[in-house]
Design an enzyme around this catalytic site. Sequence first.
Site, PDB file in Angstrom:
ATOM      1  N   GLU A 219      -2.262   8.249   4.434  1.00  0.00           N
ATOM      2  CA  GLU A 219      -2.999   8.267   3.157  1.00  0.00           C
ATOM      3  C   GLU A 219      -4.421   8.780   3.367  1.00  0.00           C
ATOM      4  O   GLU A 219      -5.407   8.129   2.978  1.00  0.00           O
ATOM      5  CB  GLU A 219      -2.967   6.886   2.487  1.00  0.00           C
TER       6      GLU A 219
ATOM      7  N   GLU B  63       6.595   5.477   2.573  1.00  0.00           N
ATOM      8  CA  GLU B  63       6.235   4.215   1.912  1.00  0.00           C
ATOM      9  C   GLU B  63       6.762   4.268   0.490  1.00  0.00           C
ATOM     10  O   GLU B  63       6.436   5.188  -0.265  1.00  0.00           O
ATOM     11  CB  GLU B  63       4.716   3.995   1.883  1.00  0.00           C
TER      12      GLU B  63
HETATM   13  O1  AHR Z   1       1.991  -0.903   2.167  1.00  0.00           O
HETATM   14  C1  AHR Z   1       0.721  -1.342   1.811  1.00  0.00           C
HETATM   15  C2  AHR Z   1      -0.292  -0.221   1.753  1.00  0.00           C
HETATM   16  O2  AHR Z   1       0.047   0.668   0.734  1.00  0.00           O
HETATM   17  C3  AHR Z   1      -0.387   0.652   2.977  1.00  0.00           C
HETATM   18  O3  AHR Z   1      -1.218   0.118   3.952  1.00  0.00           O
HETATM   19  C4  AHR Z   1      -0.968   1.919   2.443  1.00  0.00           C
HETATM   20  O4  AHR Z   1      -0.596   3.039   3.179  1.00  0.00           O
HETATM   21  C5  AHR Z   1      -0.474   1.952   1.007  1.00  0.00           C
HETATM   22  O5  AHR Z   1      -1.479   2.230   0.102  1.00  0.00           O
END
Ligand code: AHR
Length: 518
Positions: free
Chosen positions: A202, A322
């Site tokens: 990110e 994610e």
């Molecule tokens: O999964 C929780 C958080 O969500 C992670 O650390 C981040 O990459 C995302 O914003």
Amino acid sequence: MKLRSWFSLPVWIVACVLLPAGRSVSGAGTVRLAIEADKPGPTISRHIYGHFSEHLGRCIYEGLWVGPDSPIPNTRGMRNDVVAALKKIRIPNLRWPGGCFADEYHWMDGIGPQEKRPSIVNVHWGGVTENNHFGTHEFLELCEQLGTDPYICGNVGSGEVREMRDWVEYMTMDGVSPMADLRRMNGRDKAWKVPFFGVGNENWGCGGNMTPEFYADQYRRYATFVRDFGGNHVYRIACGSNGFDYRWTEVLMERAGRQMQGLSLHYYCGTGRKSRSATKFEEDDWFHLLRSALRMEELVTRTGDIMDRFDREKRVGMMVDEWGTWHEVEPGTNPGFLYQQNTLRDALVAGLTLNIFNRHADRVRMANIAQLVNVLQAVILTDKEKMLLTPTYHVYEMYTVHHDATLLPLTLLTPDYAFGNEKIPSVSASASRDKAGRVHVTLCNLDPNHPVDVVGDIAGATVKTVRGRVLTAPAMQAHNTFEQPETVKPVEFGDAKAGERGFTATLPAKSVVVLELE
Ligand code: AHR
């Protein structure tokens, strides 16, 4: 297509094909499913069934690692109950150490004698002090116990190129070198295999607030030094977009596409519209969340279209590393720990999302639900020595049949599930054939009020027997607790049978079903 083959298709499929693109294919009452077993597609990578474990709340500490001196039964510090449960769903890869934590993490803090490791503050997740007792050796030991491929995420946001380079050498260099020698001093002679390496996380946000142009240049530089040592071949994964930010994808593919093997993508579908609670919600929230989850289809399609413009051969994998639901934390728990319960609604989100990934297996090569234990849409929850399997866990177990199976194209004509003035398709599906020749179909009935009949036509395979399992419950909010851990679990499914052209089935309201056709 020859005229003859049009006539060999069921009339309803011809009607669907003639519909303008993008028009919803809805029908009354019965679901019609046509599976083309004679036109096998790509392999569904088992890595689509991957997971994610961050130094966040009780994911690593307590959820996976209790330390060798804990009264909780463990093997070299890893909880035996959790490892055994995860082995049953054959988790193919595990991403670590973050998440946002990754761009704050300096791996050298997590090696050597545990009592000498420095503490750090986990600024993103509750501001707690972290003792670094779980580091590189412990993570790779966990992967060995699980029989899973490590997916390490490196630090671009606050780390140096040399630091990332040395980490890869430390883990994967077999011969004599400064980093391999250091690893040996710390008790590990043999190099590990690290097949997947993420170059930042990110970086448009917590990983440095970079523009895509700046990150693309950073990626090229850092990725150059993520070396293949010995026989270890690293699949380098660039940080992809924040959901629907298609410009990020375009810039990355244009400027750094040739230097990457994978491009990540993050999408959290969130929670309900009126209630953000994981367990206290009504139909409005059920509908809203499933509709948000279905947007994954649009996201992978449009991201894939952009990738195709720069990479027609589909060399670069889309890695949805994610994804999942994000509810309010359980009352009374630390808001920074993201601990949430998990209901039948989360199971439906998992089922329909995995169906989407399967159907896009030509481009989607990996996906990692967030997160493995005790965080967000976890497959396992723990409370000290107690452990439970969530409804989402059961979906992963039911869908193991798709791991490395061959995707079978399908056409679906489904009635809508309407709520107020809004509607979504009531059924989601995907199909594959495994190495033994068995066809598996996974189906989700998103409608919480009505069962639905399914007529499945299978071209290119004769069906003699149908077996199945179903995950459902009387209430939308049904979930497993430490007192009643088996409220939601899969059972035999008796409402399917072999038919003249394939099979017929009746899916209960709000259910996930897996069928095996032989
Ligand atoms: O999964 C929780 C958080 O969500 C992670 O650390 C981040 O990459 C995302 O914003």
